[in-house]
Design a protein around this motif. Structure first.
Motif, PDB file in Angstrom:
ATOM      1  N   HIS A   1       0.853  -1.195   0.000  1.00 56.34           N
ATOM      2  CA  HIS A   1       0.000   0.000   0.000  1.00 56.34           C
ATOM      3  C   HIS A   1       0.882   1.235   0.000  1.00 56.34           C
ATOM      4  O   HIS A   1       1.412   1.648   1.033  1.00 56.34           O
TER       5      HIS A   1
ATOM      6  N   ASP B   1       0.915   5.263  -1.262  1.00 60.25           N
ATOM      7  CA  ASP B   1       0.287   6.460  -1.829  1.00 60.25           C
ATOM      8  C   ASP B   1       1.339   7.459  -2.291  1.00 60.25           C
ATOM      9  O   ASP B   1       1.032   8.614  -2.580  1.00 60.25           O
TER      10      ASP B   1
ATOM     11  N   GLY C   1      -1.544   2.830  -4.675  1.00 57.62           N
ATOM     12  CA  GLY C   1      -2.948   3.023  -4.357  1.00 57.62           C
ATOM     13  C   GLY C   1      -3.630   3.939  -5.360  1.00 57.62           C
ATOM     14  O   GLY C   1      -3.268   5.106  -5.503  1.00 57.62           O
TER      15      GLY C   1
ATOM     16  N   SER D   1      -7.223   5.496  -6.033  1.00 54.30           N
ATOM     17  CA  SER D   1      -8.451   5.716  -5.270  1.00 54.30           C
ATOM     18  C   SER D   1      -9.649   5.959  -6.172  1.00 54.30           C
ATOM     19  O   SER D   1      -9.791   7.046  -6.750  1.00 54.30           O
TER      20      SER D   1
ATOM     21  N   LEU E   1      -2.903  -1.215  -6.267  1.00 52.81           N
ATOM     22  CA  LEU E   1      -3.867  -1.497  -5.215  1.00 52.81           C
ATOM     23  C   LEU E   1      -5.096  -0.652  -5.533  1.00 52.81           C
ATOM     24  O   LEU E   1      -5.046   0.574  -5.454  1.00 52.81           O
TER      25      LEU E   1
ATOM     26  N   ARG F   1      -8.209   1.030  -4.661  1.00 60.29           N
ATOM     27  CA  ARG F   1      -8.855   1.494  -3.435  1.00 60.29           C
ATOM     28  C   ARG F   1     -10.279   1.952  -3.774  1.00 60.29           C
ATOM     29  O   ARG F   1     -10.465   2.921  -4.514  1.00 60.29           O
TER      30      ARG F   1
ATOM     31  N   SER G   1      -8.822  -2.805  -2.038  1.00 56.26           N
ATOM     32  CA  SER G   1      -9.006  -2.400  -0.647  1.00 56.26           C
ATOM     33  C   SER G   1     -10.274  -1.568  -0.565  1.00 56.26           C
ATOM     34  O   SER G   1     -10.376  -0.515  -1.200  1.00 56.26           O
TER      35      SER G   1
ATOM     36  N   HIS H   1     -10.152  -1.964   4.827  1.00 56.82           N
ATOM     37  CA  HIS H   1      -9.361  -0.804   5.247  1.00 56.82           C
ATOM     38  C   HIS H   1      -9.918  -0.216   6.546  1.00 56.82           C
ATOM     39  O   HIS H   1     -11.114   0.044   6.671  1.00 56.82           O
TER      40      HIS H   1
ATOM     41  N   GLU I   1      -6.449  -4.296   6.835  1.00 55.69           N
ATOM     42  CA  GLU I   1      -5.469  -3.265   6.499  1.00 55.69           C
ATOM     43  C   GLU I   1      -5.626  -2.073   7.437  1.00 55.69           C
ATOM     44  O   GLU I   1      -6.678  -1.431   7.476  1.00 55.69           O
TER      45      GLU I   1
ATOM     46  N   ALA J   1       3.186  -1.680   5.543  1.00 58.53           N
ATOM     47  CA  ALA J   1       3.112  -0.958   4.274  1.00 58.53           C
ATOM     48  C   ALA J   1       3.665   0.441   4.482  1.00 58.53           C
ATOM     49  O   ALA J   1       3.606   0.983   5.592  1.00 58.53           O
TER      50      ALA J   1
ATOM     51  N   ASP K   1       2.548   3.204   3.248  1.00 63.29           N
ATOM     52  CA  ASP K   1       1.485   4.209   3.262  1.00 63.29           C
ATOM     53  C   ASP K   1       1.878   5.385   2.371  1.00 63.29           C
ATOM     54  O   ASP K   1       1.489   5.459   1.228  1.00 63.29           O
TER      55      ASP K   1
END
Length: 409
Positions: free
Chosen positions: A77, A79, A117, A119, A160, A162, A196, A267, A287, A337, A339
């Protein structure tokens, strides 16, 4: 007559790659259950075939000089690419430049497999640049980058997905995107997509205390706390009306999980009841659980539990939730992760190894643990048969520093 200068198209070039056959010697190999000092690792055709003690009288192709050798880090994960492309609100950079720039940070952090990630959301209160269009553009950028670097990829870039479960636009877009991936053969039982599902409605999950979310909105948007409070009130009203979308999203995810083509992350779960619901819908991973209760229930059900590297480094959550160090100390964390900070992974490993657990146990949280979470069985351990994704790490002022990355091709 004026002479004109023409610019030739740049010739195709490939990035330097690790050899497919070599012997790495004199490293401190971090194995799944111990550290082997002065180790020798034999690589053939990009795979590890032998890990053992260095042999007297034999010569290694690469002398590790006593550095730690870990499997390449797997980040499930990240971002960071999102932030690389949008370093300031409104200051968007080209996707290909952002990919190239961020890959350098991943390599410096020892990450050889990353899940970016994307989104699928239409929430606008935070003004963070997340939208369906941005998610699809990121997915395309990752695909384009992988195609361009096919002959010498330094990092295995993946996505990933999201899903904001209260976003009708996000759900529709992800459904269409997933159908296209299935039709093209990009995903399947052997290479599942990773989704996620998240609900960032203030008052639940990560922002159980809505004041933390109000501060986040104020900081991201450059507005006063009062203005942020008003925005969050509007957001709450909108999201409360989207409960039917949430149920539709969750049912669709359950159906996708049943096909074996998708691995589901839940999540920010905050209770045993949420974990039980995640399990009923075929979820595989908890997560960033926000409470000890949720993490305990996830492990009791055999789920992976992923926490954030920055949480470990800070010693606590930035939004007032449970400390990753506390969960790790209880044996409830199976993976970390990055992040938003790739370098946090190794930093967290050596932080935990300073007193919470052994170095091999801590290293598994950024190697075999995350590989298991996303269903990758070919990487994450210094064992015969595994991909020869290797990272050499030294310590500088007690902080880990990546000295070299050798990635299999």
């Amino acid at each position: 007559m004026t002479e004109q200068t023409t610019l030739e198209q740049p010739r195709a070039w490939s990035l330097p790659r690790s050899p497919r056959d070599y012997v790495l010697g004199h490293v401190r190999a971090v194995l799944p259950n111990r550290i082997l000092d002065d180790a020798r690792i034999v690589v053939r055709d990009g795979r590890i075939v032998e890990v053992g003690e260095s042999r007297v009288g034999t010569r290694a192709d690469v002398d590790g000089g006593g550095l730690f050798c870990l499997p390449g880090l797997v980040d499930v994960h990240s971002d960071g690419l999102e932030r690389e492309r949008l370093p300031r609100p409104g200051a968007e950079l080209p996707w290909m430049f952002s990919m190239m720039s961020f890959e350098g940070k991943l390599r410096a952090a020892g990450v050889t497999t990353v899940f970016h990630g994307a989104s699928f959301s239409d929430r606008q209160a935070a003004k963070d640049g997340r939208s369906v269009d941005s998610a699809l553009a990121m997915c395309q950028a990752v695909a384009d980058w992988n195609e361009r670097q096919a002959d010498g990829r330094l990092v295995d870039h993946r996505v990933l997905h999201r899903l904001d479960v209260r976003s009708g636009l996000g759900l529709a877009a992800l459904q269409q995107h997933l159908e296209a991936m299935v039709a093209s053969g990009e995903i399947g039982a052997e290479r599942p997509a990773v989704i996620s599902h998240e609900d960032h409605t203030p008052g639940i999950g990560q922002y159980a205390d809505r004041t933390f979310y109000e501060r986040y909105v104020a900081g991201m948007s450059g507005i006063s706390q009062e203005e942020a409070r008003d925005r969050v009130d509007v957001l709450l009203a909108e999201r409360e009306s989207n409960l039917p979308v949430r149920e539709e999203s969750m049912n669709w995810l359950a159906g996708q999980s049943a096909t074996g083509r998708v691995r589901i992350f839940g999540h920010d779960p905050e209770s045993a009841a949420e974990i039980a619901d995640l399990a009923r819908r075929g979820g595989d991973v908890a997560e960033f659980p926000t409470t000890v209760e949720a993490a305990k229930e996830a492990r009791a059900r055999g789920m992976s539990v992923v926490m954030g590297g920055p949480n470990i480094l800070r010693g606590g959550s930035h939004s007032g939730n449970v400390s990753g160090r506390e969960l790790a100390g209880l044996g409830l964390v199976t993976a970390l992760a990055s992040d938003y900070l790739p370098s946090s992974l190794l930093g967290a490993v050596f932080t935990l190894a300073a007193g919470t657990m052994s170095l091999p146990e801590a290293a598994s949280l950024v190697t075999s643990g995350p590989a298991t979470a996303v269903g990758l069985s070919d990487r994450g351990a210094l064992e015969p048969g595994q991909r020869a994704d290797l990272v050499l790490v030294g310590l500088d002022h007690d902080c880990p520093v990546v000295r070299s990355v050798l990635r299999a091709h």
